[in-house]
Design an enzyme around this catalytic site. Sequence first.
Site, PDB file in Angstrom:
ATOM      1  N   LYS A 163       0.503   4.532   6.811  1.00 27.69           N
ATOM      2  CA  LYS A 163      -0.037   5.428   5.792  1.00 27.69           C
ATOM      3  C   LYS A 163       0.643   6.784   5.924  1.00 27.69           C
ATOM      4  O   LYS A 163       1.405   7.053   6.855  1.00 27.69           O
ATOM      5  CB  LYS A 163      -1.550   5.612   5.950  1.00 27.69           C
ATOM      6  CG  LYS A 163      -2.378   4.325   5.983  1.00 27.69           C
ATOM      7  CD  LYS A 163      -2.346   3.572   4.688  1.00 27.69           C
ATOM      8  CE  LYS A 163      -3.162   2.274   4.772  1.00 27.69           C
ATOM      9  NZ  LYS A 163      -3.018   1.426   3.568  1.00 27.69           N
ATOM     10  N   SER A 173       0.802  -1.221   0.000  1.00 25.44           N
ATOM     11  CA  SER A 173       0.000   0.000   0.000  1.00 25.44           C
ATOM     12  C   SER A 173       0.837   1.272   0.000  1.00 25.44           C
ATOM     13  O   SER A 173       0.324   2.343  -0.324  1.00 25.44           O
ATOM     14  CB  SER A 173      -0.948   0.010   1.204  1.00 25.44           C
ATOM     15  OG  SER A 173      -0.212   0.126   2.413  1.00 25.44           O
TER      16      SER A 173
END
Length: 339
Positions: free
Chosen positions: A218, A146
């Site tokens: 993230k 990701s």
Amino acid sequence: MPETGPRTPEPHGQAEPRVTSAPIPDGEHPTTRLPAVPDMTAPERSVPAASAPETSAQETPVRGTSAEGPRPEARRIPERAAGVAQDGPSHAGPTSARARRALAREGRNPVLVWLREIATVVVIAVVLSFLIKTFLFRAFYIPSESMMNTLDVNDRIFVNLLVPQPIALQRGDVIVFRDTKNWLAPAAPKAVGPMTGVQNALTFVGLLPDNSEQHLVKRVIGLPGDHVICCDGSGRLTVNGKALDEKYINSAEVPQVRTFDVVVPAGKVWVMGDNRNHSADSRAHMETDGGFIDMADIEGQAAVIAWPLNRVKALDNYPDVFTGVPAPSGTPSSAPAGK
């Protein structure tokens, strides 16, 4: 031929002593007695002028010449008796603390001494690692794609635990946070092996990275109060009206547009993955608390890629991307402002 009469005096008028065969009397002869060795430590005594013998200038002895006579011998230092305490410094005698320690070391098993030193080093390393893991840095394992190309699968990273407190969080920071919102599927139970307890212990003290897969990584896009919108006419994010030129996005694919318009509440952040087309980030979980992450769930800022060695580097938060973003227009509310 033996002498039978007195010898003729020398021209200078001084007669030579006669050599006879008379035996030397018992005891020390007065003419063979050596002068006493002066005590160099005793203070000098002045001789009264009246009793001092008169000497001529030619008879005055000069130090360092033969006129002074034989030099006194150096004082002998008595040998130290074994087992008897001696005067002097505490380390000088056989009963001193240093001597006792040396004797004690001589009686030890060298293997036991070596094992003891190794154990001491290991204990110190574990304690230091635990303190560092608890207060400064913690290691994590990256299991997904990701955050490519910033982070690759199987990267090991060090996370700065001083962010967001006492060091303030900034836009662009890569953060690791606990999955309290159930973004991840429940982790399958892992097989318990003989080394499971050891691995858990090493993870706890910080010598192994956390691979429990109950953390996410993230990038922070919006801070409390920020108004984040996707997207403008060029497909770019805007924060408080300022369009972002995101240099960290995976350039191998064109990001798919997922529209949203949110204001970040107080105590929360808006996060997105750098691999936009393969990241289940805030955009994918807006039905759960608006997609926001609690500040309290943040473990820290990902600061360094520590493994593999060919990827070791510091992670950038790209401050130039967010340069010119104005401050939020109002005080952030405690509830989501939009979707």
